[in-house]
Scaffold this active site. Structure first.
Site, PDB file in Angstrom:
ATOM      1  CG  ASP A  35      -1.940  -0.745   0.808  1.00  0.00           C
ATOM      2  OD1 ASP A  35      -2.952  -1.064  -0.433  1.00  0.00           O
ATOM      3  OD2 ASP A  35      -2.195  -1.793   2.107  1.00  0.00           O
ATOM      4  CG  ASP A 174      -6.881  -3.972  -0.198  1.00  0.00           C
ATOM      5  OD1 ASP A 174      -6.555  -4.096   1.553  1.00  0.00           O
ATOM      6  OD2 ASP A 174      -6.246  -2.952  -0.660  1.00  0.00           O
TER       7      ASP A 174
HETATM    8 ZN    ZN Z   1      -4.456  -2.301  -0.278  1.00  0.00          ZN
END
Ligand code: ZN
Length: 231
Positions: A35, A174
């Site tokens: 991320d 996610d």
């Molecule tokens: Zn993510």
């Protein structure tokens, strides 16, 4: 029953030893989810291009790069050039998502479009003919939040749209994925799940991934039985 991919999210790993953390998941995971969070699109800051480039050079797994950033049109192709296997941009942040995702693919990576929990799928259904889709099941940018059930109908709808087009694209979820919430996601037909704390919060990462995979198979099997009952 299809093979569900698991992409552990290193936002939940020990940031002082990312290489070792990835080595611990290498035999069981399919991808490693990174991320990139820029402190603008969401109020948190994580990794940038130099760290991603270093991870791509050393990771035994494909690097699945989720850009939680403003202005992804400017940056996305550079993450593909850095060696990411997947580059996902946010629909809410991109000005020219189709053009940007084509540039990502031209640089050799898979391209994905991410939608926050409150962002509707309908305006983007046409894009699913050529791009992977990531449906966030938490707010973006922070690890350790709880799964938002209200996203499940959007996951099922995305599965229908992808199946109808027959395109070679993947459906990823996610956020807040655990051995419990993965069951409903698998039943809804996802191809890839990101799991952060559920993997890196466990002492034995490989064992945690195997447990998640077993739970997902149970969810897929339950959905298959239901399908047959309806048919
Ligand atoms: Zn993510």
């Amino acid at each position: 029953v299809t093979d569900l991919k698991i992409s552990p999210g290193i936002l939940a790993a020990d940031p002082t030893r990312l290489g070792e953390e990835i080595a611990q998941i290498a035999t069981e995971a399919d991808w490693v989810h990174v991320d990139v969070v820029d402190n603008h699109f969401v109020p948190n800051l994580s990794f940038g291009l130099p760290v991603v480039r270093a991870l791509c050079a050393t990771s035994p797994l494909p690097v699945d790069c989720h850009l939680n950033i403003d202005d992804p049109d400017r940056w996305a192709a550079q993450y593909a050039q850095a060696g990411a296997g997947v580059v996902t941009i946010h629909a809410e942040a991109a000005r020219a998502p189709v053009r940007t995702m084509r540039a990502v693919r031209a640089a050799g990576a898979r391209a994905g479009l991410a939608l926050c929990p409150a962002t509707p799928l309908e305006p983007y259904e046409g894009v699913l003919a050529e791009a992977d889709v990531l449906l966030l099941t938490i707010g973006p940018g922070f690890s350790g939040q709880s799964f938002l059930d209200f996203v499940l109908p959007k996951i099922r709808r995305a599965r229908e749209v992808i199946d109808a087009t027959g395109a070679d694209v993947l459906l990823q979820v996610d956020g807040g994925i655990t051995t419990e919430t993965i069951v409903a996601c698998a039943a809804a037909g996802v191809d890839i799940v990101v799991a952060g704390s559920a993997v890196f919060g466990e002492p034995d990462r490989a064992h945690a991934i195997r447990r998640m995979r077993a739970a997902a198979q149970a969810g897929q099997a339950a959905a298959d039985v239901l399908q047959e009952t309806i048919a």
